[in-house]
Design a protein around this motif. Structure first.
Motif, PDB file in Angstrom:
ATOM      1  N   ILE A   1      15.821  10.442 -65.808  1.00 27.02           N
ATOM      2  CA  ILE A   1      15.082   9.422 -65.035  1.00 27.02           C
ATOM      3  C   ILE A   1      13.576   9.619 -65.225  1.00 27.02           C
ATOM      4  CG2 ILE A   1      14.553   8.617 -62.687  1.00 27.02           C
ATOM      5  CD1 ILE A   1      17.451   9.261 -61.953  1.00 27.02           C
ATOM      6  N   ASN A   2      13.176  10.922 -65.253  1.00 28.49           N
ATOM      7  CA  ASN A   2      11.751  11.232 -65.365  1.00 28.49           C
ATOM      8  C   ASN A   2      11.132  10.779 -66.683  1.00 28.49           C
ATOM      9  OD1 ASN A   2      11.420  12.308 -62.851  1.00 28.49           O
ATOM     10  ND2 ASN A   2      11.864  14.407 -63.479  1.00 28.49           N
TER      11      ASN A   2
ATOM     12  N   SER B   1      14.276   4.788 -56.520  1.00 26.52           N
ATOM     13  CA  SER B   1      13.765   3.429 -56.744  1.00 26.52           C
ATOM     14  C   SER B   1      14.432   2.753 -57.947  1.00 26.52           C
ATOM     15  CB  SER B   1      12.241   3.463 -56.943  1.00 26.52           C
ATOM     16  OG  SER B   1      11.947   3.938 -58.237  1.00 26.52           O
ATOM     17  N   THR B   2      15.047   3.562 -58.837  1.00 31.28           N
ATOM     18  CA  THR B   2      15.738   2.948 -59.976  1.00 31.28           C
ATOM     19  C   THR B   2      17.157   2.529 -59.607  1.00 31.28           C
ATOM     20  OG1 THR B   2      16.688   5.009 -60.840  1.00 31.28           O
ATOM     21  CG2 THR B   2      14.467   4.441 -61.603  1.00 31.28           C
ATOM     22  N   GLY B   3      17.516   2.798 -58.368  1.00 32.97           N
ATOM     23  CA  GLY B   3      18.820   2.332 -57.906  1.00 32.97           C
ATOM     24  C   GLY B   3      19.857   3.417 -57.745  1.00 32.97           C
ATOM     25  N   VAL B   4      19.450   4.667 -58.012  1.00 25.73           N
ATOM     26  CA  VAL B   4      20.418   5.755 -57.847  1.00 25.73           C
ATOM     27  C   VAL B   4      20.510   6.096 -56.359  1.00 25.73           C
ATOM     28  CG1 VAL B   4      21.001   8.117 -58.525  1.00 25.73           C
ATOM     29  CG2 VAL B   4      19.703   6.655 -60.086  1.00 25.73           C
ATOM     30  N   PRO B   5      21.719   6.067 -55.768  1.00 24.81           N
ATOM     31  CA  PRO B   5      21.827   6.445 -54.357  1.00 24.81           C
ATOM     32  C   PRO B   5      21.567   7.946 -54.184  1.00 24.81           C
ATOM     33  CG  PRO B   5      23.829   5.351 -55.155  1.00 24.81           C
ATOM     34  CD  PRO B   5      23.008   5.678 -56.338  1.00 24.81           C
TER      35      PRO B   5
ATOM     36  N   TYR C   1      25.292   7.346 -62.854  1.00 26.13           N
ATOM     37  CA  TYR C   1      23.831   7.412 -62.738  1.00 26.13           C
ATOM     38  C   TYR C   1      23.261   8.532 -63.606  1.00 26.13           C
ATOM     39  CZ  TYR C   1      24.651   4.277 -58.860  1.00 26.13           C
ATOM     40  OH  TYR C   1      25.035   3.210 -58.099  1.00 26.13           O
ATOM     41  N   PRO C   2      22.084   8.307 -64.163  1.00 30.84           N
ATOM     42  CA  PRO C   2      21.500   9.354 -65.018  1.00 30.84           C
ATOM     43  C   PRO C   2      21.006  10.547 -64.204  1.00 30.84           C
ATOM     44  CG  PRO C   2      19.959   7.545 -64.752  1.00 30.84           C
ATOM     45  CD  PRO C   2      21.221   7.122 -64.058  1.00 30.84           C
ATOM     46  N   PRO C   3      20.975  11.721 -64.804  1.00 29.67           N
ATOM     47  CA  PRO C   3      20.407  12.878 -64.106  1.00 29.67           C
ATOM     48  C   PRO C   3      18.894  12.716 -63.966  1.00 29.67           C
ATOM     49  CG  PRO C   3      20.898  13.465 -66.368  1.00 29.67           C
ATOM     50  CD  PRO C   3      21.445  12.091 -66.153  1.00 29.67           C
ATOM     51  N   ILE C   4      18.326  13.422 -63.029  1.00 30.53           N
ATOM     52  CA  ILE C   4      16.905  13.243 -62.711  1.00 30.53           C
ATOM     53  C   ILE C   4      16.012  13.567 -63.910  1.00 30.53           C
ATOM     54  CG2 ILE C   4      16.577  15.571 -61.728  1.00 30.53           C
ATOM     55  CD1 ILE C   4      14.915  13.862 -59.530  1.00 30.53           C
ATOM     56  N   GLN C   5      16.471  14.495 -64.762  1.00 26.39           N
ATOM     57  CA  GLN C   5      15.675  14.857 -65.943  1.00 26.39           C
ATOM     58  C   GLN C   5      15.470  13.646 -66.853  1.00 26.39           C
ATOM     59  OE1 GLN C   5      18.198  16.548 -64.709  1.00 26.39           O
ATOM     60  NE2 GLN C   5      17.597  18.707 -64.522  1.00 26.39           N
TER      61      GLN C   5
ATOM     62  N   LYS D   1      24.233  10.273 -54.991  1.00 28.12           N
ATOM     63  CA  LYS D   1      24.714  10.313 -56.384  1.00 28.12           C
ATOM     64  C   LYS D   1      23.685  10.944 -57.331  1.00 28.12           C
ATOM     65  CE  LYS D   1      28.467   7.706 -55.838  1.00 28.12           C
ATOM     66  NZ  LYS D   1      29.833   8.036 -56.234  1.00 28.12           N
TER      67      LYS D   1
ATOM     68  N   ASP E   1       9.452  12.698 -57.656  1.00 30.72           N
ATOM     69  CA  ASP E   1      10.440  12.449 -58.711  1.00 30.72           C
ATOM     70  C   ASP E   1      11.723  11.876 -58.122  1.00 30.72           C
ATOM     71  OD1 ASP E   1       8.670  13.281 -60.554  1.00 30.72           O
ATOM     72  OD2 ASP E   1       9.719  15.107 -61.161  1.00 30.72           O
ATOM     73  N   ILE E   2      12.143  12.438 -57.005  1.00 31.14           N
ATOM     74  CA  ILE E   2      13.400  11.945 -56.411  1.00 31.14           C
ATOM     75  C   ILE E   2      13.201  10.527 -55.875  1.00 31.14           C
ATOM     76  CG2 ILE E   2      15.059  12.317 -54.525  1.00 31.14           C
ATOM     77  CD1 ILE E   2      14.870  15.273 -55.111  1.00 31.14           C
TER      78      ILE E   2
ATOM     79  N   PHE F   1      15.632  -3.504 -65.566  1.00 33.23           N
ATOM     80  CA  PHE F   1      16.302  -4.065 -64.390  1.00 33.23           C
ATOM     81  C   PHE F   1      16.626  -5.527 -64.670  1.00 33.23           C
ATOM     82  CE2 PHE F   1      13.401  -0.772 -62.963  1.00 33.23           C
ATOM     83  CZ  PHE F   1      14.232   0.025 -62.199  1.00 33.23           C
TER      84      PHE F   1
ATOM     85  N   PHE G   1      13.096   2.118 -67.488  1.00 39.70           N
ATOM     86  CA  PHE G   1      14.241   1.437 -66.865  1.00 39.70           C
ATOM     87  C   PHE G   1      14.183  -0.063 -67.094  1.00 39.70           C
ATOM     88  CE2 PHE G   1      14.978   5.422 -64.987  1.00 39.70           C
ATOM     89  CZ  PHE G   1      16.340   5.441 -64.727  1.00 39.70           C
TER      90      PHE G   1
ATOM     91  N   LYS H   1      21.947  13.318 -59.723  1.00 39.85           N
ATOM     92  CA  LYS H   1      22.540  14.338 -60.599  1.00 39.85           C
ATOM     93  C   LYS H   1      21.450  15.246 -61.170  1.00 39.85           C
ATOM     94  CE  LYS H   1      24.954  11.962 -63.622  1.00 39.85           C
ATOM     95  NZ  LYS H   1      25.829  11.746 -64.763  1.00 39.85           N
ATOM     96  N   GLY H   2      21.867  16.470 -61.508  1.00 37.33           N
ATOM     97  CA  GLY H   2      20.967  17.409 -62.204  1.00 37.33           C
ATOM     98  C   GLY H   2      19.886  17.987 -61.312  1.00 37.33           C
ATOM     99  N   ILE H   3      20.049  17.820 -59.980  1.00 46.03           N
ATOM    100  CA  ILE H   3      18.997  18.285 -59.073  1.00 46.03           C
ATOM    101  C   ILE H   3      18.882  19.815 -59.099  1.00 46.03           C
ATOM    102  CG2 ILE H   3      18.301  18.418 -56.630  1.00 46.03           C
ATOM    103  CD1 ILE H   3      17.804  15.695 -57.805  1.00 46.03           C
TER     104      ILE H   3
ATOM    105  N   TYR I   1      11.258   8.325 -57.054  1.00 48.21           N
ATOM    106  CA  TYR I   1      11.268   7.411 -58.203  1.00 48.21           C
ATOM    107  C   TYR I   1      12.714   7.160 -58.647  1.00 48.21           C
ATOM    108  CZ  TYR I   1      10.798   5.693 -62.954  1.00 48.21           C
ATOM    109  OH  TYR I   1      10.927   4.935 -64.098  1.00 48.21           O
ATOM    110  N   ALA I   2      13.514   8.262 -58.689  1.00 45.42           N
ATOM    111  CA  ALA I   2      14.925   8.118 -59.085  1.00 45.42           C
ATOM    112  C   ALA I   2      15.632   7.151 -58.143  1.00 45.42           C
ATOM    113  CB  ALA I   2      15.604   9.482 -59.070  1.00 45.42           C
TER     114      ALA I   2
ATOM    115  N   GLU J   1      19.637  21.965 -61.396  1.00 40.10           N
ATOM    116  CA  GLU J   1      19.033  22.405 -62.649  1.00 40.10           C
ATOM    117  C   GLU J   1      17.516  22.144 -62.644  1.00 40.10           C
ATOM    118  OE1 GLU J   1      20.003  20.853 -66.870  1.00 40.10           O
ATOM    119  OE2 GLU J   1      21.902  21.250 -65.831  1.00 40.10           O
ATOM    120  N   PHE J   2      17.183  20.955 -62.169  1.00 41.46           N
ATOM    121  CA  PHE J   2      15.786  20.517 -62.083  1.00 41.46           C
ATOM    122  C   PHE J   2      14.981  21.473 -61.196  1.00 41.46           C
ATOM    123  CE2 PHE J   2      12.857  17.559 -59.675  1.00 41.46           C
ATOM    124  CZ  PHE J   2      11.937  17.398 -60.692  1.00 41.46           C
TER     125      PHE J   2
END
Lengths: 341, 679
Positions: free
Chosen positions: A326-327, B68-72, A320-324, B75, B62-63, A333, A331, B77-79, B65-66, B81-82
């Motif tokens: 994703i922002n 909603s893209t299917g990331v559990p 999975y991509p990092p949140i940075q 899982k 933001d989380i 689907f 996407f 990542k990069g929280i 939305y993440a 740092e964010f």
């Protein structure tokens, strides 16, 4: 008296041809030749003129990925003499206007202005001389590739593979140059590049059936990701290419948005085609309405880019991509990688 | 024509007035600072809560939305740092965490700590504010926000308001208010002095003068009757009594009484007693305003140059940043003797006004400057004006005071300069933060123009033109030769006077602002730190000189102070913080307070060892060499900074000065011993 008269005639001749300004009744005729239907770049181009209510009549000819049609289309265009011809993609552009090697500063279309778009590398494809000017009197265009450094930087933000694999066609010089650039970046960013090549068949073309085994070989040599920077062959065979990568559990990164949007590549850093189309329309406006000479216009590019991520592939690979990312990402689907056995 | 007697009146009047003014100013200052800080504290808190809430909501959105893209959720990542990046960006938030599961209910109620306007209790607010100011913050407010995925709460964001941010903001407001109030108090004092003088001491001085004349048997015409008020009326009464006498005398003379004439002569009946109308007060306000205008740039000049540096400028950037200070000092050094000569030709008032022209043009040049070269040129232009104006004001004051009180006059002159330095430096820092470096020069132009108008209105036209014989100030060439053979005098200049000025211009004016800026201090903070030097010197200096007088060992004090100033700079070695710079500047102010007066006396004592040397020429030579030190200081420090980092530069500069002081000590001790042995 004779001198004065001739001076007046010269002055009148040098005035802008305001008499031929386009109107709703007599719009500018644009003929667009596209490779695979009027997709987003073509739509973006059209929308630009619609939004501004500019008097244009756009005709679209779809090649339908059949290069053999190009010669005939070229002849039609010479007869039809539209005000501007727009070519979509490298094959169409080369097929319609010809290369510098063939025509020098002229084109196969004579004095009909031509604008190209969605050409990965117009300089290496011998369509233009440089990005500052096409070097051809009636040719200009737009670029749509994001610099490799930016692409790889975002790849490394996604995850940090120790080895990145590439598979090139020996016929494509673009791919070799791109791999050399990747190796330069690898030295700075501390990863290795595993580079493989297709074998060429009797017809002189790379064998696409080799894709699954080369992908496995990459995996065996320790590659943790695959990158397609510049390869028409890989792009054409994107479904098989991405499916093979997923089968080896290798995330596929690409410079082609289509590989994410239409196949199962994990991420692409590219310009959204709709924006490339709008950029091309801006150039067209300058040629048609501002009377700019195509040779005087630089081959412009967009200053921004888009990150495309395939959500299904991320899920399949559990990467999975990092949140940075994703922002900022767009996407995709619903595109399941096609199963190849 | 002496005014020494009346100084006693003025002294007693002023000391009482000063006391009352100081007390009332302090009370007003304290109240207004407290009011400001309490208000600020009260209004800042809801804002901080809202800001923290916004940040927490951003993270939640933001989380979500993440997800909603299917990331559990597990899982993601990069929280870390964010979140770290957000905390760095938003200083109002101390910590941000994302945790699994819903937030605990009890954490949600955060607003109850913050009373509404209605239930506001002033005392309680004040107590709270003070506790915040001293850094003991109260309970930290926590904002929680649940993260949902497909209608189910999967986790939550927890954000803490940063109490340190509140403390820092409050302290900043506190210090800003304090600085402004100190500046306003200094301005107010100047105004009080002038008003007192115009309305009280000056009329009383005239009455006293008239009475003194009368007591001495002078029954002529006393001046000051026209000044109005009770004292004016009183003098008028005296004059009319004298008039009567004069008329009677005249009548008697007309009637042939010969002794009447001798009586009139004896009691000087026909004499008009005039006293010069000009007073020190005339020069005080214009000089103060002009100096404030000039000092506004002090806290940011090196940073201003760095901002406008162009590769085409004369030297490397690190040298250029020191150059405006050096060139300013250099031009002052060169222009001062010319200024002194011009006073004789034009008179003080005209010269004061003429000096404003290059000064204002220099400010205008700085306002429009686009390169460091232009700034250096503009500052040099201002320096020429500054030299002319200060020398004109100085000689104005010197001329008004009779010789024996000239020292007091100079003390007033120096006092005005110091007060202006303190006000100007601190206010300049605040202004630079508010309106930017360049606009501060517009303020300088405005203030300089006000000083010009005040000078035009207040300065007496007569002063400066009358006396032509004051050539004592000129240093004769042969006296330089004599003084250069005076080892002790030369040693004092080389080992004490010049190092002290190098520390002042090289360290305080150049090193401190750029070092503080490198430590991320705001312009206001830089101004405050630099102001502290003057803030300490102004009150401590007189105490230190009386201490030195009592001890009567001026040279020893000078040597010890020089060594200590060096050691003080060593304090910056391996401690990089605004607080340590503040401390070093404060100690430096203290040490220099002890150096100031004794240095002059020690140099004069040394000069007296040479025959045929006047104090004036020795003093003038000392001043010239001090100015050379001022010129050298910024260049020296700038060159050092090219090769070394800030802390090493401070350490080496400090060690060298301490060493020079020690050498001076050893030489003095050794020669004294030899002298004792030879006697």
């Amino acid at each position: 008296m004779y001198k004065v008269l001739s001076l007046i005639i010269v002055l009148l001749a040098s005035l802008p041809t305001s008499g031929t300004a386009f109107t709703v009744e007599d719009p500018a005729r644009i003929h667009m030749v596209v490779w695979r239907g009027c997709e987003s770049a073509c739509e973006g181009f059209r929308r630009f003129f619609n939004d501004r209510d500019l008097p244009v009549k756009i005709t679209v000819t779809n090649v339908g990925k059949d290069k053999s049609k190009l010669i005939k289309i070229r002849e039609t265009l010479i007869v039809e003499r539209p005000d501007l011809v727009v070519t979509w993609g490298t094959s169409v552009s080369v097929g319609i206007i010809g290369t510098i090697k063939e025509f020098g500063s002229n084109t196969a279309l004579g004095d009909i202005p031509v604008l190209f778009m969605i050409v990965a590398d117009p300089v290496r494809s011998n369509i233009v001389e440089s990005y500052t000017s096409s070097g051809r009197d009636f040719v200009t265009g737009v670029r749509n590739r994001v610099p490799e450094k930016t692409q790889i930087g975002l790849l490394l933000q996604y995850f940090k593979p120790k080895k990145i694999g590439v598979i090139n066609s020996p016929n494509e010089d673009n791919s070799k140059i791109n791999t050399a650039r990747l190796k330069e970046i690898a030295a700075q960013e501390e990863f290795e590049v595993v580079s493989l090549e297709y074998n060429v068949g009797l017809d002189g073309k790379p064998k696409k059936e080799e894709i699954p085994e080369l992908m496995q070989q990459l995996r065996n040599e320790g590659a943790e990701a695959v990158y397609v920077g510049s390869s028409s062959f890989n792009l054409e065979n994107r479904d098989l290419f991405s499916a093979s990568a997923i089968m080896q559990r290798l995330p596929l990164f690409s410079a082609y948005a289509q590989m994410v949007q239409e196949s199962g590549a994990l991420m692409a850093v590219a310009n959204a085609y709709v924006n490339v189309g709008k950029l091309a329309a801006g150039q067209a406006q300058r040629i048609l309405f501002d009377r700019a000479n195509p040779i005087d216009l630089p081959i412009v590019s967009l200053s921004r880019f888009s990150v495309f991520i395939n959500a299904n592939t991320a899920k399949q690979l559990e990467l999975y991509p990092p949140i940075q990312l994703i922002n900022i990402a767009k996407f995709v689907f619903g595109i399941e990688a096609v199963e190849y056995n | 024509m002496k005014i020494s007697g009346s100084i006693n009146i003025e002294a007693s009047m002023s000391s009482r007035l000063f006391f009352i003014t100081t007390i009332s100013m302090l009370a007003a200052a304290t109240l207004s600072i407290l009011a400001t800080v309490v208000e600020f504290n009260y209004h800042l808190r809801p804002f901080l809560i809202a800001k923290t809430e916004t940040v927490a909501h951003k993270v939640k959105n933001d989380i979500e939305y993440a997800l909603s893209t299917g990331v559990p959720f597990s899982k993601l990542k990069g929280i870390d740092e964010f979140l770290n990046e957000l905390t760095r960006e938003h200083l109002e938030v101390r910590s941000l965490v994302v945790l699994p599961g819903p937030a605990e209910l009890k954490q949600k109620t955060v607003t109850e700590e913050f009373p509404t306007m209605v239930s506001r209790d002033a005392v309680q607010e004040l107590r709270k504010t003070i506790s915040v100011l001293v850094g003991s913050s109260e309970k930290v407010a926590t904002i929680n926000s649940n993260i949902q995925s497909e209608g189910v709460v999967v986790g939550h964001v927890s954000a803490d308001v940063n109490p340190d941010y509140i403390v820092a903001q409050m302290q900043s407001v506190f210090f800003d208010s304090f600085v402004i109030l100190v500046a306003v108090a200094l301005v107010a004092l100047q105004v009080v002095v002038v008003l007192t003088s115009f309305n009280i001491t000056e009329p009383l001085r005239r009455v006293e003068f008239a009475l003194n004349q009368r007591a001495r048997g002078n029954l002529g015409f006393y001046y000051g009757a026209s000044s109005g008020g009770v004292p004016g009326g009183f003098i008028e009464q005296l004059n009319s009594l004298n008039d009567n006498l004069r008329l009677k005398c005249k009548a008697l003379t007309a009637n042939g009484v010969g002794s009447a004439l001798s009586l009139a002569k004896k009691y000087r009946l026909n004499e008009k007693c005039e006293q010069r109308e000009a007073t020190i007060i005339d020069a005080r306000i214009p000089l103060f305003i002009f100096c404030v205008a000039e000092e506004l740039q002090k806290s940011f000049m090196p940073l201003f140059v760095a901002e406008h540096y162009q590769p085409s400028d004369f030297f490397d950037k690190s040298i250029m940043i020191g150059l405006p200070i050096s060139s300013f000092m250099f031009v002052v050094l060169i222009a001062t003797p010319f200024g002194a000569r011009l006073v004789d030709t034009f008179g003080n008032r005209r010269l004061f006004l003429v000096g404003l022209i290059p000064a204002v043009l220099g400010y205008l040049g700085c306002y429009m400057a686009s390169s460091a070269n232009e700034i250096v040129f503009s500052r040099s232009l201002t320096a020429a004006g500054y030299a002319v104006i200060t020398i004109s004001a100085q000689s104005y004051i010197a001329e008004i005071f009779v010789k024996e009180n000239r020292a007091q006059g100079m003390a007033i002159f120096v006092g005005v300069l110091m007060a202006a330095t303190m006000c100007g430096t601190a206010i300049g820092g605040i202004l630079a933060d508010w309106i930017g470096y360049k606009s501060v020069f517009l303020v300088s132009i405005l203030l300089a123009s006000v000083a010009g108008v005040m000078g035009y209105l207040m300065l007496s036209k007569k002063v400066g033109l009358v006396q032509k014989q004051s050539n004592a100030n000129k240093v004769k060439t042969n006296s330089i030769g004599i003084l250069f053979r005076n080892t002790r005098f030369v040693l004092i200049i080389l080992f004490c006077a010049i190092p002290a000025k190098i520390v002042l211009t090289g360290f305080l004016y150049l090193f401190v602002p750029i070092y503080l800026a490198s430590l991320d201090a705001s312009q206001t903070e830089i101004g405050r730190v630099m102001m502290l030097y003057s803030l300490i010197i102004i009150p401590i200096s007189p105490l230190a000189s009386s201490f030195a007088d009592k001890l009567n060992r001026n040279l020893s004090i000078v040597i010890v102070a020089t060594v200590l100033s060096g050691i003080t700079l060593l304090g910056l070695y391996q401690s990089a913080s605004t607080a340590s710079v503040l401390l070093v500047v404060a100690i430096l102010g203290l040490v220099h307070s002890f150096l100031k007066a004794p240095l002059i006396i020690a140099a004069m004592e040394a000069a007296e060892l040479s025959a045929d040397i006047t104090r004036t020429s020795a003093l003038s030579l000392l001043r010239t060499f001090e100015r050379l030190g001022s010129v050298a200081g910024p260049v020296l420090v700038a060159v050092m900074l090219v090769w070394m980092d800030f802390q090493t530069t401070a350490a080496i500069l400090g060690a060298s000065i301490a060493l020079v002081g020690l050498m001076m000590g050893i030489i003095t001790f050794a020669t004294r011993k030899t002298n004792l042995l030879s006697t």
